[in-house]
Structures are given as C-alpha cells and as structure tokens.
Design an enzyme around this catalytic site. Structure first.
Site, PDB file in Angstrom:
ATOM      1  CD  GLU A 107      -2.894  -1.181   2.334  1.00 42.32           C
ATOM      2  OE1 GLU A 107      -2.346  -1.222   3.458  1.00 42.32           O
ATOM      3  OE2 GLU A 107      -4.124  -1.223   2.186  1.00 42.32           O
ATOM      4  CD  GLU A 127      -3.221  -6.780   3.782  1.00 39.81           C
ATOM      5  OE1 GLU A 127      -3.140  -7.549   2.789  1.00 39.81           O
ATOM      6  OE2 GLU A 127      -2.617  -5.693   3.839  1.00 39.81           O
TER       7      GLU A 127
HETATM    8  N1  COA Z   1       3.521  -7.695  12.011  1.00 39.11           N
HETATM    9  C1  COA Z   1       4.192  -8.008  13.131  1.00 39.11           C
HETATM   10  N2  COA Z   1       5.183  -8.912  13.172  1.00 39.11           N
HETATM   11  C2  COA Z   1       5.496  -9.519  12.025  1.00 39.11           C
HETATM   12  C3  COA Z   1       4.836  -9.259  10.833  1.00 39.11           C
HETATM   13  C4  COA Z   1       3.807  -8.290  10.845  1.00 39.11           C
HETATM   14  N3  COA Z   1       3.137  -7.961   9.735  1.00 39.11           N
HETATM   15  N4  COA Z   1       5.358 -10.031   9.860  1.00 39.11           N
HETATM   16  C5  COA Z   1       6.325 -10.756  10.436  1.00 39.11           C
HETATM   17  N5  COA Z   1       6.411 -10.440  11.746  1.00 39.11           N
HETATM   18  C6  COA Z   1       7.375 -10.984  12.715  1.00 39.11           C
HETATM   19  C7  COA Z   1       7.079 -12.433  13.061  1.00 39.11           C
HETATM   20  O1  COA Z   1       6.148 -12.523  14.104  1.00 39.11           O
HETATM   21  C8  COA Z   1       8.443 -12.936  13.436  1.00 39.11           C
HETATM   22  O2  COA Z   1       8.686 -12.520  14.741  1.00 39.11           O
HETATM   23  P1  COA Z   1       9.518 -13.462  15.746  1.00 39.11           P
HETATM   24  O3  COA Z   1      10.870 -13.630  15.114  1.00 39.11           O
HETATM   25  O4  COA Z   1       9.517 -12.668  17.011  1.00 39.11           O
HETATM   26  O5  COA Z   1       8.750 -14.727  15.829  1.00 39.11           O
HETATM   27  C9  COA Z   1       9.376 -12.159  12.536  1.00 39.11           C
HETATM   28  O6  COA Z   1       8.629 -11.011  12.081  1.00 39.11           O
HETATM   29  C10 COA Z   1       9.843 -12.910  11.318  1.00 39.11           C
HETATM   30  O7  COA Z   1       8.716 -13.471  10.666  1.00 39.11           O
HETATM   31  P2  COA Z   1       8.742 -14.948  10.085  1.00 39.11           P
HETATM   32  O8  COA Z   1       7.414 -15.184   9.499  1.00 39.11           O
HETATM   33  O9  COA Z   1       9.223 -15.886  11.117  1.00 39.11           O
HETATM   34  O10 COA Z   1       9.869 -14.817   8.974  1.00 39.11           O
HETATM   35  P3  COA Z   1       9.879 -15.294   7.465  1.00 39.11           P
HETATM   36  O11 COA Z   1      11.130 -14.788   6.905  1.00 39.11           O
HETATM   37  O12 COA Z   1       9.555 -16.725   7.391  1.00 39.11           O
HETATM   38  O13 COA Z   1       8.652 -14.530   6.758  1.00 39.11           O
HETATM   39  C11 COA Z   1       7.251 -12.704   6.117  1.00 39.11           C
HETATM   40  C12 COA Z   1       8.636 -13.131   6.637  1.00 39.11           C
HETATM   41  C13 COA Z   1       7.190 -11.202   6.167  1.00 39.11           C
HETATM   42  C14 COA Z   1       7.064 -13.188   4.675  1.00 39.11           C
HETATM   43  C15 COA Z   1       6.145 -13.344   6.997  1.00 39.11           C
HETATM   44  O14 COA Z   1       6.429 -13.048   8.348  1.00 39.11           O
HETATM   45  C16 COA Z   1       4.752 -12.858   6.721  1.00 39.11           C
HETATM   46  O15 COA Z   1       4.103 -13.349   5.818  1.00 39.11           O
HETATM   47  N6  COA Z   1       4.292 -11.902   7.539  1.00 39.11           N
HETATM   48  C17 COA Z   1       2.923 -11.476   7.488  1.00 39.11           C
HETATM   49  C18 COA Z   1       2.772 -10.425   6.471  1.00 39.11           C
HETATM   50  C19 COA Z   1       1.358  -9.918   6.531  1.00 39.11           C
HETATM   51  O16 COA Z   1       0.418 -10.629   6.776  1.00 39.11           O
HETATM   52  N7  COA Z   1       1.245  -8.627   6.279  1.00 39.11           N
HETATM   53  C20 COA Z   1      -0.012  -8.013   6.288  1.00 39.11           C
HETATM   54  C21 COA Z   1      -0.383  -7.661   7.661  1.00 39.11           C
HETATM   55  S1  COA Z   1      -1.972  -6.925   7.689  1.00 39.11           S
END
Ligand code: COA
Length: 702
Positions: A107, A127
C-alpha cells in the site's frame, strides 16, 4: 524495536525517508508517527527535488504490525492519510523495494509515483489470511494499477507474485539490480531530470468491461459459499467500490469493512494462529544451542510414510538414502513416490525436469551401511515396539558420531526407543502426519535425554522442508493423538447410546472440523485405530472399563476396516459414505453386552460438548503436565494437523471463547448424568484453578 524507526535526510537534493523497524519493518503506530514527521520534513524541505522511500534490513515493509491490531484504539486512518499525502505530493516520490513487499508495504509503495524493485522481490496482499482486507487504500489502488481480475485474485488468495509478474501487471515500474537505496536515488534523479510526469495511482481509471463484471460476480459467488470467512465478501465489496465510486468514497467503504473485520472472531483467531505458529518454533530454556545442520538424510522404510517423508527432503533439494529390507519393497516404495510426483506434474504443479531432479535425489539401498554418512536418519518402519527397537539399535551402531536418529513413531514410548539406540542424546521424535508430503504439521518429540542441539536441529529441519513444527514431550499419543483419544472415546459411547455416525460427523463438521470422527477413522483405517487400542489394552494402559472403545474393536474383528474395505462406520459406494443399518445393529448389540442404555434423542449440542470439551480438558491437562510448552502450540497441532477450523483459532483459543467455567461445569454435568467411575469427566486441576482465578487459558504460561 528502534527508538526512532523512521528518519529523514536530504542527500544532494534528494529527500530520503528511511524506515528501520526490524525484523520486517512492519507499520507500527511508532512507524506511522515517524513517517508523519519525516514527510513533514520533506514537505518543508524546499531543496529536495524528489523523495525516495527505502527500508533498511532484509525487506521493505512486510505489512501492518499485526500485534497492534489488538489495541482498541487501532485505526488505519492515520497511515491512510499519509499515503494520500504521498500520492498528492507535487514532487516525485519513489519507492525502492526489496524483500517481501506485503500488505501495508505494498500500500505504501502503491501510493508512491514510481516503484522499482530488486529482481527477487515478492509482492502480495496477505491480509485475507488474517481474516482482514488491506485497510489503507490497497483495495482501491491495486485494481487501478493491475486491473480488477488480478487484484481480486491477489487480495482474495493472499498469494504473492514475483517482481517479473508485478512488472508485467503494472504494479511496479522497473526491475533493477544493485543496492536499493542507490538505485532509488538514481531513479529519482533520472526522472526529475527527464521531467517525467507524476503518475498517481489514485487517478488511474479502471476499465469497466465484461471481464471486470464477471470477475466480481465470480468472486462474490465464491465468497457467499464461505460465510465463515467474512473477509472474502468484504474484499469483493471494497473492490466493487473501487470500480464504481470515486477514490475517496471507495476508501471509506474499505475503512468501514476493515474496522468490522478487525473485531471479528475469525480475524482474532487467525491473528492468534499467526503468532502461535511463530512462537511454536521457539524452545524455552535453550542456551544458544546451535543446529547440527543436516545436508544428507537417511530413511528406514519405503512404505507410504517413509516415501512421503523422503519427498519432503527431495522437494527441498536434500539428498535422501532410503533403506528397505527387500528389492521388492524398495521398488514399490520408489515407484509410489514417482507416481505421486507424476500426479503433481499432471496437475501442472511440477515439470518433468523437476520430477527427474527430485527422483534423482533419492537413492534406494538394502544395506544399513549406506546410512553411515547421513547427518539425519529417520526410521519409518512398521509401528511395533520390537521392530522399532531393533531398527533403533542398528541405527545406533551404524550412524556416524554426531548424526541424529529420529523416529516417526506415533504411539510408542520415545524414551524406550532412544535407549535402544545406545545413544539417547542423539534421538528425537519426528512425528509426520499422513500423507507426509502434504500435511503441514510435524510433532517434534523431545525425549528425556534428547540433546538440546538435536531438538534445535529437528525444529530447523522441519521449517526447511516447509513443515510447521511443534514440540511435544513424551506421553502416549503426544499432543494430537492424546487429545484425539477422549474425542474418539466419546464418539464411540455416543454410538452405543444411540447416535448414528452421520449425526456425529455432521455435528462436528457444522463446527467447521474438516471431517467428523467416523469418516476420519474410515479414511485412515479402522484396523489402524483398532490395533492401537488393542496394543494399549495389552500394555495395560487403558482404563479398567470393558466398554472402552469397543466399537472400533468390533468393526475391526468384522473386517470392516473402513473405506479400503468399502465398509467401516459407513458402507461405501466408491468413496461415498452411506449410512449402514448393520452398524446401528452392531452398536445396539454392543450396548446390550455392556449394559449401556440406548436413548431416543441425542442432540447435536450434546455431541459437540462431549467430543470437544473432553478434548479441550485433555489439552489443558497436557499443558499442566508440561507435555506442551504453550496453549498456542496445541492450537497449531490441531489446525495444522487435524482439520480443526482455523477461523476458530484451535481448541485452546476456542476454550476461551466458550468460557472455562462453562466447560468445567459442563464436564461436571456429564459426570453426574453419565457417571464418572473412570474419571472421564474430571476437569483437570489446571482448568479448575484457572476458573477459580478467572484467568484465560490463552494467557497461561508455566
Ligand atoms: N507484524 C508483526 N510482526 C510480524 C509481521 C507483521 N506484519 N510479519 C512478520 N512479523 C514478525 C514475526 O512474528 C516474526 O517474529 P519473531 O521472530 O519474534 O517470531 C518475525 O517477524 C519474522 O517473521 P517470520 O514469518 O518468522 O519470517 P519469514 O522470513 O519466514 O517470513 C514474512 C517473513 C514477512 C514473509 C512473513 O512473516 C509474513 O508473511 N508476515 C505477514 C505479512 C502480513 O500478513 N502482512 C499483512 C499484515 S496486515
């Protein structure tokens, strides 16, 4: 978290906004505040010709900060209004992208006038996986950039696309290689120099044609079929608003929908699971233990389980040696693996080159000595204590020093198997679920003497092969199957009391369970279930109740082994289960033999309470015993491995929704009306104490 996660500077006439909010630069309230200040600094910096937005670390913004959604004060509007300021800026704004540009990150990028990305950047709107929609103009900007059809598909599935696909779809303007900040500055200078017109995504027109109308109608029809996921309908309405209304009005529709979804029980449950899955990877009490990092794997047993396990490693590019006792068994096992891959290829999920590459990573052998150089060896032989002990003893001798020996047992005592190897510190349980190449859950079982670095390695390996690992201590059935036991017990008692398999299955399926207990037993094999019960009986581990799980035992004796024999709890036409009057007769006979009264009416409510509340009670007991580290781990086991509906957040999350005192009093009620001679209805001590103190199980820590 850094104190000031956003900075602004003017570097040679280009304004730079740099976000630094590890680990994934999520948009927290602090980041929004920082962005507001930084943007104000740019707006008053007359010397800046353009603005570049860049993120430090492994990724551009990967989304809104999910944790902040829990706050009652949470509001998307402050971030959205910043995006409007970027969009309407009279000076060029460039986003320079790397890593995973997801949700709020996309966004933010789409509000900029120009987007360039490194070649391996990925883009998406995840999301929906949290039961939400993009709440800061994402549903309004993406259709304007990529067209309605692709926007709907991305927002409704949460899937991400590559930089190449994003470029082709018009989501980004350029792919470039190098250091993102330098690339962003160079692009800004180039565009300013060329006096390129500013391209505001809010001003783009959406083509309203037959394809748009059809995409919206199809999406609405799909959403209507899944009422448990309200985000789907909300997404369609918000994208429709993008098509039919001016940008600002569409934005208001989106904000309204987001607010409702954020407070929905579905989204709360899915957000809980997001964090629970990540928390499950953490092992308390470790002191910097490092993984042993296996690069070669051995598997003993080329049956369905062994073959499925092998596929996980081959899929991840890790070579596997599979040991069997006969040429025949080996050939059968490997050809089953090939067939599985070819089915995937026929569905277009793999090409023939990938099939051959994966098959090429699998080596068959009849000699245990071939396992001598493997870093990790997993035994997946028949579930029989003596056979497994023998295999473990051989592995203890043949595996190299430092190699890890894992057992895939689902019911046997891991500590006994570990001792059989003669090197219990190297032993860990890796309980895969069938089909092992498909199911996400992996129970990693820590034995009494498992070395910490072995446990860490098993958890890391699991993630490397795409599994969701959860640690369990040693007990009968570990976390999942142990909790399944009271659920199956009550299923059978209800059958004896007069309920029908179809009624029981429908009742729990109406709750969202993927499959009711009778259909599940028929699919996994009545014989498998019965043999486990018989084994437990022989080991003296069953309650002294002669009527305990007599239905599964009788069906087994009668050769009704489930779907594979076209008869079990149901009779089958092909794969279709049909009610079988014979089963009702069998249950009536058994009830008579065991003096169990038949009842005319058994309500769905009673079925749900008896199956689910006893399962929940067992889960709380497991926490009390320290078998499971945390309530969230149990929720992951059930949602990732047992078809528990993710929108209910798992049994422990659901327990808090129901209310612990309601669960306790209902258990006690059944104890009174059904009798409690064998303790089936006794609330666990932890449940009782949580009720007394008014605490939730979700917040419980040891
Ligand atoms: N908000 C808060 N914390 C987040 C986050 C978010 N949107 N996305 C990732 N994190 C945190 C995780 O909780 C994790 O924390 P920890 O190490 O304390 O457990 C850390 O970031 C790493 O995330 P992880 O998923 O373990 O790493 P990854 O490299 O496998 O994947 C992403 C990274 C970003 C691809 C994955 O975390 C993801 O898909 N995040 C969600 C994205 C999302 O839904 N965004 C829209 C939100 S409305």
């Amino acid at each position: 978290m850094s104190v000031n996660p956003v900075s602004y500077e003017n570097r040679n006439g280009i304004g730079l906004v740099i976000i630094s909010n590890p680990p994934v630069n999520a948009i927290s309230p602090e980041v929004v505040a920082g962005l507001r200040e930084a943007l104000a600094a740019f707006e008053t910096d007359a010397q800046a010709k353009a603005l570049v937005i860049h993120c430090e670390g492994r990724t551009f913004v990967a989304g809104g900060d999910i944790a902040s959604f829990e706050s009652p004060e949470f509001d998307t509007r402050p971030f959205s209004s910043l995006l409007t300021r970027l969009d309407t800026s009279p000076r060029l704004v460039v986003a320079t992208l790397h890593g995973t540009v997801l949700g709020g990150g996309l966004e933010l990028a789409m509000a900029c006038h120009y987007r360039l990305a490194l070649p391996d950047t990925r883009f998406g709107m995840p999301e929906v996986r949290l039961g939400l929609l993009p709440g800061s103009q994402g549903t309004q900007r993406l259709p304007r950039l990529s067209g309605v059809s692709l926007a709907l598909s991305l927002i409704l599935t949460g899937q991400s696309v590559s930089a190449n696909d994003a470029l082709a779809a018009g989501i980004i303007n350029e792919i470039a290689e190098g250091e993102p900040l330098a690339l962003g500055i160079a692009a800004a200078e180039r565009l300013v120099e060329a006096k390129a017109p500013l391209r505001r995504s809010s001003g783009l027109k959406i083509a309203i044609d037959a394809a748009t109308t059809q995409a919206l109608a199809e999406a609405a029809a799909t959403a209507a079929k899944k009422p448990a996921y309200p985000a789907l309908g909300a997404i369609v309405r918000a994208v429709e608003a993008a098509v039919n209304l001016p940008f600002e009005e569409g934005e208001r529709v989106e904000a309204r929908e987001f607010d409702q979804l954020r407070l929905s029980s579905t989204s709360r449950a899915l957000r809980h699971l997001f964090f629970a899955e990540r928390a499950a990877a953490r092992i308390p009490s470790l002191k910097g233990d490092v993984a042993r990092g296996p690069n070669s794997v051995g598997i003993v047993g080329a049956g369905t389980m062994g073959g499925g396990i092998a596929m996980n490693f081959a899929n991840a590019g890790i070579p596997v040696v599979i040991v069997e006792t006969s040429d025949d068994a080996l050939r059968r096992g490997l050809s089953l693996v090939r067939r599985n891959y070819e089915t995937s290829a026929a569905k277009g999920k793999l090409n023939s080159e990938q099939v051959e590459k994966r098959m090429g990573l699998l080596t068959g052998s009849l000699d245990y000595a071939s396992l001598a150089s493997c870093d990790l060896v997993i035994e997946a032989v028949f579930e029989n204590l003596q056979i497994k002990k023998d295999v473990c003893a051989r592995l203890g001798q043949v595996c190299r020093t430092g190699a890890i020996i894992a057992t895939n047992t689902s019911t046997l005592d891991l500590d006994v198997l570990a001792e059989a190897t003669g090197r219990p510190a190297d032993v860990v349980g890796m309980h895969f679920f069938s089909p092992a190449n498909v199911m996400r859950l992996l129970e990693v079982v820590r034995g009494a003497r498992t070395a910490p670095d072995v446990l860490v390695t098993a958890m890391q390996v699991a993630r490397r092969i795409g599994k969701v690992p959860v640690v369990s201590g040693v007990c009968y059935g570990f976390i999942g199957n142990r909790m399944l036991e009271p659920y199956m017990r009550e299923t059978e008692f209800l059958l004896l009391e007069g309920a029908h398999p179809g009624q029981i299955d429908s009742a729990v399926e109406s709750l969202g369970m993927a499959m009711g207990p009778c259909r599940m037993s028929d699919l996994s094999g009545v014989d498998i279930g019965a043999k486990v019960v018989i084994g437990q009986y022989e080991a003296g581990a069953l309650p002294p109740d002669p009527s305990y799980r007599v239905v599964v035992r009788r069906l087994f004796e009668l050769g009704r082994h489930g779907q594979k024999t076209q008869a079990g709890y149901y009779r089958y036409e092909g794969r279709t289960p049909l009610p079988d009057p014979l089963v009702a007769d069998i249950c009536a006979d058994l009830a008579r033999e065991h003096g169990i009264a038949r009842r005319g009416v058994i309500t769905d409510q009673e079925i749900i309470q008896r199956l689910m509340y006893t399962l929940i009670n067992e889960g709380i007991q497991i926490l009390d015993e320290g078998i499971s580290y945390r309530p969230g781990d149990i929720d992951i086991v059930w949602t990732a491995g047992y078809g528990f509906p993710d929108y209910r957040g798992g049994p422990m999350f659901m327990a808090d929704q129901i209310g612990l005192s309601e669960i306790e009093s209902t258990l006690e009620h059944y104890g009174r009306v059904r009798g409690n001679q064998f303790g089936y209805w006794t609330p666990s001590n932890l449940l009782k104490s949580l009720v007394v103190t008014g605490q939730r199980i979700g917040g419980w820590t040891r």
